[in-house]
Design an enzyme around this catalytic site. Structure first.
Site, short mmCIF file in Angstrom:
data_model
loop_
_atom_site.label_atom_id
_atom_site.label_comp_id
_atom_site.label_asym_id
_atom_site.label_seq_id
_atom_site.Cartn_x
_atom_site.Cartn_y
_atom_site.Cartn_z
N THR A 69 6.52 27.27 4.89
CA THR A 69 5.33 26.60 4.59
C THR A 69 3.86 27.77 5.08
O THR A 69 3.21 27.98 4.18
CB THR A 69 5.00 25.26 5.27
OG1 THR A 69 6.09 24.58 5.07
CG2 THR A 69 3.94 24.67 4.99
N TYR A 109 8.62 16.06 0.22
CA TYR A 109 8.58 17.29 -0.12
C TYR A 109 8.27 17.27 -1.75
O TYR A 109 7.93 17.89 -2.30
CB TYR A 109 9.87 18.19 0.29
CG TYR A 109 9.49 18.74 1.66
CD1 TYR A 109 8.46 19.68 1.76
CD2 TYR A 109 10.10 18.15 2.63
CE1 TYR A 109 8.18 19.93 3.21
CE2 TYR A 109 9.59 18.32 3.99
CZ TYR A 109 8.50 19.34 4.10
OH TYR A 109 8.37 19.80 5.22
N ARG A 152 1.23 1.71 14.86
CA ARG A 152 0.76 1.52 13.40
C ARG A 152 1.69 0.10 13.27
O ARG A 152 2.29 -0.43 13.85
CB ARG A 152 1.44 2.76 12.53
CG ARG A 152 3.04 2.70 12.68
CD ARG A 152 3.53 4.12 12.05
NE ARG A 152 3.50 4.04 10.67
CZ ARG A 152 4.66 4.74 9.85
NH1 ARG A 152 5.44 5.51 10.52
NH2 ARG A 152 4.57 4.44 8.56
N GLU A 172 11.88 13.22 0.10
CA GLU A 172 10.72 12.62 -0.84
C GLU A 172 9.45 13.14 -0.62
O GLU A 172 8.60 13.54 -1.21
CB GLU A 172 10.96 11.15 -0.56
CG GLU A 172 9.60 10.43 -1.32
CD GLU A 172 9.65 10.32 -2.48
OE1 GLU A 172 10.52 10.52 -3.38
OE2 GLU A 172 8.39 10.19 -3.30
N SER A 232 -1.34 26.97 -6.24
CA SER A 232 -1.07 28.57 -6.57
C SER A 232 -1.76 28.99 -7.87
O SER A 232 -2.37 29.96 -7.97
CB SER A 232 0.49 28.74 -6.64
OG SER A 232 1.01 28.52 -5.33
N ASP A 274 8.46 20.34 -26.49
CA ASP A 274 8.56 19.22 -26.14
C ASP A 274 9.60 19.05 -24.94
O ASP A 274 10.39 20.30 -24.77
CB ASP A 274 8.99 18.08 -27.09
CG ASP A 274 8.36 16.54 -26.49
OD1 ASP A 274 8.30 16.38 -25.27
OD2 ASP A 274 7.79 15.80 -27.48
N TRP A 309 7.09 0.47 3.65
CA TRP A 309 7.55 1.24 2.69
C TRP A 309 9.12 1.65 2.71
O TRP A 309 9.67 2.03 1.84
CB TRP A 309 6.71 2.33 2.05
CG TRP A 309 6.96 3.47 2.96
CD1 TRP A 309 6.28 3.83 3.98
CD2 TRP A 309 7.43 4.80 2.62
NE1 TRP A 309 6.48 4.98 4.67
CE2 TRP A 309 7.39 5.82 3.60
CE3 TRP A 309 8.26 5.22 1.34
CZ2 TRP A 309 7.69 6.99 3.40
CZ3 TRP A 309 8.88 6.34 1.40
CH2 TRP A 309 8.74 7.42 2.44
N HIS A 368 14.25 13.74 11.96
CA HIS A 368 13.28 13.70 12.94
C HIS A 368 12.56 12.51 12.68
O HIS A 368 11.69 12.12 13.42
CB HIS A 368 12.29 15.01 12.57
CG HIS A 368 12.00 14.88 11.08
ND1 HIS A 368 11.84 16.12 10.58
CD2 HIS A 368 11.28 14.16 10.54
CE1 HIS A 368 11.36 16.02 9.15
NE2 HIS A 368 11.31 14.87 9.33
N HIS A 369 12.85 11.63 11.59
CA HIS A 369 12.22 10.42 11.59
C HIS A 369 13.19 9.23 12.35
O HIS A 369 12.75 8.13 12.69
CB HIS A 369 12.35 9.74 10.12
CG HIS A 369 11.53 10.60 9.32
ND1 HIS A 369 10.32 10.20 9.23
CD2 HIS A 369 11.82 11.64 8.55
CE1 HIS A 369 9.45 11.08 8.11
NE2 HIS A 369 10.69 12.14 7.96
N HIS A 380 0.77 -1.18 0.16
CA HIS A 380 0.08 0.10 0.13
C HIS A 380 0.93 1.43 -0.02
O HIS A 380 0.71 2.21 -1.01
CB HIS A 380 -0.93 0.05 1.05
CG HIS A 380 -1.79 1.23 1.54
ND1 HIS A 380 -2.55 1.70 0.71
CD2 HIS A 380 -1.23 2.36 2.69
CE1 HIS A 380 -2.92 2.91 1.31
NE2 HIS A 380 -2.23 3.22 2.39
N HIS A 423 12.89 11.97 3.74
CA HIS A 423 12.27 13.41 3.97
C HIS A 423 12.08 14.24 2.79
O HIS A 423 11.20 14.80 2.40
CB HIS A 423 13.10 14.08 5.18
CG HIS A 423 12.40 15.40 5.40
ND1 HIS A 423 11.05 15.03 6.09
CD2 HIS A 423 12.31 16.35 4.93
CE1 HIS A 423 10.27 16.34 6.06
NE2 HIS A 423 11.10 17.28 5.45
N SER A 429 13.75 5.53 -13.09
CA SER A 429 12.86 6.39 -13.82
C SER A 429 12.78 7.75 -13.33
O SER A 429 12.74 8.73 -14.14
CB SER A 429 11.47 5.73 -13.55
OG SER A 429 10.22 6.48 -14.02
N SER A 430 12.64 7.91 -11.92
CA SER A 430 12.73 9.25 -11.70
C SER A 430 13.89 10.05 -11.91
O SER A 430 14.05 11.11 -11.75
CB SER A 430 12.23 9.41 -9.99
OG SER A 430 11.96 8.20 -9.43
N LYS A 448 3.74 30.37 2.63
CA LYS A 448 2.63 30.07 1.35
C LYS A 448 1.26 30.29 1.70
O LYS A 448 0.39 30.65 0.93
CB LYS A 448 3.18 28.59 0.90
CG LYS A 448 4.41 28.50 0.36
CD LYS A 448 4.74 27.44 -0.30
CE LYS A 448 4.05 27.45 -1.74
NZ LYS A 448 5.02 28.36 -2.48
#
Ligand code: HEM
Ligand SMILES: [Cu+2]
Lengths: 766, 314
Positions: A560, A489, A682, A487, A500, A337, A372, A534-535, A308, A485, A402-403, A563
């Site tokens: 943040t 963002y 969890r 990721e 926006s 393109d 994950w 922080h993780h 998941h 982390h 790919s990314s 924004k």
């Protein structure tokens, strides 16, 4: 006008209703019952907590034995006998005397009941322990009632203490010295339990049924459709196949950014659907505190949440983002393109193929079950599924490639191929958000990819990066979160971009504080590389490291916040048009802000030590990921669908979709904060029975949330066929993509546009 | 570039990327099943067939991919003009290559920092400290295993550095319209790269089986507290030095292996360049691809400049 007001009020009322309908959670008085191992390992052996060093570690001199039947029948009650031998008491043997031993015992399923004064069950607890009287024995008996299913294996976790009898007073430190304890686990299989791995010959496991089910549905559909054309339209089989081939071949060979963008978006939403089904399986498992195998086995549950999470982040959120970027960036910057069209197509095709590799585990006895995050040494050890976890690693490698390649492509395109006049500081904010995102990708994804290669080497070739006796178990976490982390963002910044665009268009006014928006995104991007610790607050990391990370994490709230205030300010001075994309954007601001605030809560070390790995974290990241990323990209679909297809989406269905989605989302995910605060961990397949009611509430609304998305699917198909004609610029948007026709021509622009200043524009029209 | 022209050749169409990805998936499925599928989860040898099939698919689609370039003059898809001065100073493909190299920098910094992290966690071997009976409490670097045969590493270093030079010479030759020389220099580069890989593989094999020490192995096993003379074995390596025997081995083989893989990919690219140069010839107008390859090759070289001292000298 009146109508949109009525809709607004209606939505407000439903939100209030949803919030009041949420059952309130409270912390368990006395805290959640700790597992016996934490009781024992944190304190030494309970009453003997103040003993000397011996009490901190198990001692193999103590031998535990549990007498039990060879298997059990569902619902039957059995008398079990536990005894201890060995340890200090044997030095001066006594048959029965003061303070000889003690125990704690817990069963993974079934009910334990004392049958005499020697054993008791503390209130609210599910384990048994000895009484004051029982202290004088080294053998205890009690009853165990088997669970309703005898196709599972029950395990008994036992802690036994062998006491030398010199302590009458449990607070007497000296008296506890010389006591030894040990632990053991005993397994008792039900009559029909299949001890063989994964039930290879028996019934199909749950997820397998789902996979096969889909397969059958797909094949049936194919046969029906092809058969229909053959029989009804009188076409030969070859003709039918040829027409399909003619249809599919351009899709397989295209390098046109618009086609590839469409492919990305459709594939992303398809995986979103599959990931969503897995999510509902998780919630169905948690509908009540289940025992192993009631719905999913514990191992299947682990696979389910792993697939998941992986699906949602890497195969749904990121592809949807890349899809929009592919479609829109060349249009927004006025290019025909991307810079490297072949590479673009390569990047796309790695996604479905990598996804299939990732899912291969389901056909080979269990998909990856390492989360994950794939924490080593669990992921490098023997207990992770095989070959499911290897497939997980291989698939992730393909997605990572790919990314990376796609990010290279976008960066080059955006820096080099802007149309005349489109300077960096004149790019639309969506383009800016993608620019920052690809920077994050370039610097973070390769690190994860290397970590995966190391993991693969460990699992396949026996290298020792994560699994050897001298290896550092935290190394993986450092590598993973250095990527992980940024990721998060990577998936939220593009959402900021979408918001926006939409908010500015439907406030009928340019975005407030464009420059500060750009700098805010860039700052978020930079900070995101220094906060990953922080993780890892609970890994025993250096306090200084943790402190710095805590401060920098909280710092993210500043850009943040900028924004969010800029969006609000944009609306304040504008004349707001309330339609589906705008409603979704407004909803996003609310839910994302809630997620941001829980983020700050988690960033505080003392709170995180309590909340880490509880459902509170689950609530946090679903508020930012669904409430932030998914909501704004759904808004994006409503907003850009007219550009991509030339048809408007149905507004009434859209509003219904928004209302149902917003309400069911909050109803399903808000209470997760509460169960988390109450201590529900969890990634566990079961939970404390006192939380059943809240969990049922969550599960029901999660299912409703899933159903609400069907309205969206229907709307997309319906509008694609029957929608009103959109025209080039239905929303009166300003960015360059609205300057071309809907859908855009083959070449994206007939002529490369030039972005003019307001003054130049004025001069030109003179 | 005129607009009508654009309208005719709007977008490239090619099945190569799609086929490449399908083949990669097949390759991975084969690899995973062959190494950890099957009854005992220790691998199902039948799947090596699938793996090979995937590899063949990858090569086929690779050839399909470069077919387009093979037929045209240069390797550029279409010239992209840029309308912004600052960014126009560098070509699109070169810019792409630099950014790609940025991601490669991340790759090797990750590998090297993982190595340094482990290296720092244990004291280096020294005869003055207590390293345990098998030296298990000390880091006995790969350099100690290699020391007596360091010459091969040195040859490799020179080969790689020299090959960087020959790429530059090839580029110069192209700029001077001397296609013959281009082919020659590229071929020399290829030979040097291949020499590097061949020596590397040979060296790996010797280290794995401890052949470097064979002559003097007897009576020369070091005991705790003794010095590791040039030709003696640390006791923990008595059964060989490989990926799965120690962290020293894991870090050494994985890091040098990743570097070797980059050299290998460079050789494939070189193979194409040599063939193309032989067929059409690179010249004054058309030499950018050699330059791009050069960037990559210099980078691979640069990585070796870090890997060599980290693993061979210290
Ligand atoms: C103000 C902004 C944010 C702050 C301060 C913040 C803080 C945190 C912290 C401290 C944790 C670790 C909790 C724990 O495991 O104990 C966490 C977890 C997480 N956050 Fe955030 N966060 C923020 C925004 C976001 C955003 C924007 C996203 C994604 C779009 C996100 C996604 C996640 C995810 C997925 C996890 C769980 C990772 C896992 O353990 O699987 N967060 N966040
Ligand atoms: Cu984070």
């Amino acid at each position: 006008m009146l109508r949109s007001k009525a809709i607004g009020i209606g939505i407000l009322l439903s939100i209030i209703f949803a919030v009041t309908a949420v059952p309130t959670g409270e912390t368990n008085p006395g805290g959640i019952e700790p597992s016996i191992s934490t009781l024992v390992e944190a304190n030494g052996c309970s009453c003997h907590n103040v003993g000397d060093g011996d009490m901190n570690n198990p001692n193999s001199e103590v031998i535990l034995n549990l007498t039990m039947p060879s298997n059990f029948t569902a619902g039957e009650t059995y008398t079990l006998i536990l005894n201890i031998s060995g340890g200090p008491n044997d030095i001066a043997p006594m048959v029965e005397g003061p303070n000889m031993g003690g125990f704690m015992l817990k069963a993974s399923s079934g009910v334990l009941t004392p049958i005499n004064d020697n054993v008791w069950k503390p209130a609210d607890a599910s384990y048994l322990t000895h009484t004051e009287d029982g202290n004088n024995l080294r053998e205890w008996s009690f009853n165990w009632t088997a669970p309703d299913s005898d196709s599972i294996v029950t395990s008994f976790m036992v802690y036994g203490n062998s006491v030398n009898g010199n302590a009458k007073d449990p607070t007497d430190n000296a008296g506890n010295s010389g006591d030894y304890w040990n632990s053991a686990t005993f397994a008792l299989a039900g009559k029909n339990a299949q001890i063989a791995e994964g039930g290879a010959h028996g019934e199909l496991s749950g997820p397998k049924k789902v996979v096969y089910g889909f397969g059958i549905v797909f094949i049936t559909l194919a046969v029906v459709v092809v058969g229909y054309r053959m029989v009804d339209q009188d076409e030969s089989f070859e003709e039918v196949m040829k027409s399909y081939w003619k249809w599919i071949y351009p899709w397989l060979t295209t390098t046109d950014h618009k086609y590839i963008g469409t492919l990305y978006i459709v594939t992303g939403f398809a995986w979103f659907f599959i990931g969503g089904v897995l999510g509902l399986l998780i919630r169905w498992q948690l509908f009540e505190p289940r025992v192993d195998g009631d719905f999913l086995t514990y191992q299947e549950y682990n696979s389910t949440f792993t697939m998941h999470g992986t699906t949602m982040i890497f195969m749904a959120a990121m592809p949807i983002i890349f899809g929009f970027a592919n479609y829109l960036i060349p249009l927004q910057i006025g290019a025909r393109d991307l810079a490297f069209p072949r590479l673009n197509s390569f990047g796309y095709w790695l996604l479905p193929t990598g996804g299939i590799v990732l899912y291969m585990g389901y056909f080979t006895g269990g998909a990856g079950d390492v989360g994950w995050t794939g924490y080593a040494p669990y992921s490098s050890g023997a207990s992770a599924t095989r070959p499911g976890t290897d497939f997980w690693v291989a698939g992730q490698l393909m997605l990572g490639a790919s990314s990376t390649l796609t990010a290279v492509n976008f960066l080059v395109t955006m820096l080099r191929m802007r149309a005349p006049g489109v300077t960096l500081m004149k790019m639309p904010l969506f383009a800016w958000s993608i620019l920052v995102t690809v920077f994050l990708l370039l610097l973070s994804i390769p690190v994860f990819t290397v970590a995966l290669i190391l993991l693969m080497a460990d699992r396949t070739f026996g290298s020792l990066y994560f699994s050897g006796p001298d290896s550092d178990p935290i190394l993986w976490q450092h590598l993973f979160w250095y990527f992980g982390h940024p990721e998060v963002y990577i998936v939220i910044l593009p959402a900021f971009g979408v918001l926006s665009e939409i908010i500015s268009t439907f406030s009928r006014r340019p975005i407030f504080g464009y420059t500060s928006m750009v700098y805010a995104m860039a700052t978020i991007g930079i900070i995101s590389f220094v906060v990953y610790g922080h993780h890892m607050f609970t890994t025993g990391a250096d306090p200084l490291f943790r402190f710095i990370v805590m401060l920098t994490t909280m710092l993210v709230a500043v850009p943040t916040g900028i924004k969010i205030f800029n969006w609000l300010a944009t609306m304040t001075g504008g004349s707001v048009v309330l339609n589906t994309p705008m409603m979704f954007s407004l909803g996003t601001i609310i839910t994302f802000t809630i997620g941001g605030i829980t983020g700050i809560i988690l960033a505080s070390i003392p709170l995180d030590i309590a909340f880490h790995d509880t459902y509170f974290v689950v609530a946090h990241f679903h508020y930012v990921l669904i409430g932030g990323t998914m909501f704004s990209f759904i808004a994006g679909v409503y907003y850009w669908f007219p550009k991509m297809t030339g048809k408007m989406m149905n507004e009434r269905l859209g509003i219904i979709h928004f209302a149902t989605t917003f309400i069911t989302f909050n109803a399903a995910f808000y209470p997760m904060h509460n169960v988390g605060i109450s201590g529900m961990p969890r990634r566990y397949a079961t939970y404390d029975a006192s939380l059943t009611e809240l969990n049922q509430f969550i599960s029901i609304f999660a299912i409703l949330f899933g159903l609400a998305q069907l309205i969206f699917v229907y709307n997309v198909f319906y509008s694609y066929r029957n929608g009103e004609k959109a025209g080039d610029n239905p929303w009166n948007g300003w960015s360059l993509e609205w300057a071309t026709s809907s859908p855009p021509p083959e070449n994206s622009f007939i002529e490369i546009p030039t972005l003019l200043d307001a003054e130049e524009e004025a001069k030109k029209s003179e | 570039m005129s607009d009508e022209h654009d309208e005719h050749h709007a977008h490239i169409e090619t099945p190569a990327p799609f086929l490449f990805c399908v083949a990669t998936a097949i390759m991975f499925i084969g690899l995973v099943m062959a190494t950890s599928g099957g009854e005992n989860k220790t691998g199902d040898a039948g799947y090596w067939f699938v793996f090979i099939l995937g590899l063949m698919g990858i090569f086929t689609s690779f050839f399909m991919w470069i077919q387009d370039y093979w037929d045209q003059e240069g390797e550029e898809d279409a010239h992209i003009e840029t309308h912004h001065e600052f960014w126009a100073t560098i070509s699109t493909r070169k810019f792409g290559m630099w950014i790609f190299l940025l991601t490669e920098v991340m790759v090797f910094s990750t590998l090297l920092s993982a190595y340094l992290r482990y290296r720092a966690s244990m004291p280096d071997y020294s005869p003055d400290i207590d390293c345990g009976l098998y030296f298990e409490d000390c880091w006995v670097p790969a350099a100690d295993v290699i020391r007596s045969h360091l010459i091969f590493g040195v040859i490799n270093t020179f080969a790689l550095l020299l090959s960087s030079l020959t790429v530059v010479l090839a580029l110069y030759a192209a700029k001077n319209n001397n296609p013959k020389a281009v082919t020659r220099y590229l071929t020399v580069t290829f030979v040097l790269g291949a020499l590097f890989l061949a020596l590397k593989l040979w060296e790996w094999n010797e280290m794995r089986h401890y052949n470097f020490w064979d002559e003097s192995h007897n009576g020369c096993d070091v005991l705790a507290g003794q010095n590791i003379a040039d030709h003696c074995i640390a006791p923990k390596y008595a059964n060989g030095f490989w990926l799965n025997t120690s962290l020293e081995g894991s870090t050494f083989y994985i890091t040098t292996g990743m570097h070797g893989a980059h050299v290998f990919i460079g050789l494939i690219a070189l193979g194409y360049l040599i063939a193309k140069s032989n067929k059409d010839g690179y010249n004054e107008e058309n030499h950018e691809t050699i330059e791009l390859f050069g960037l990559y090759w210099h980078y691979v070289d640069l990585v070796w400049v870090f890997v060599f001292p980290f693993f061979y000298l210290y």
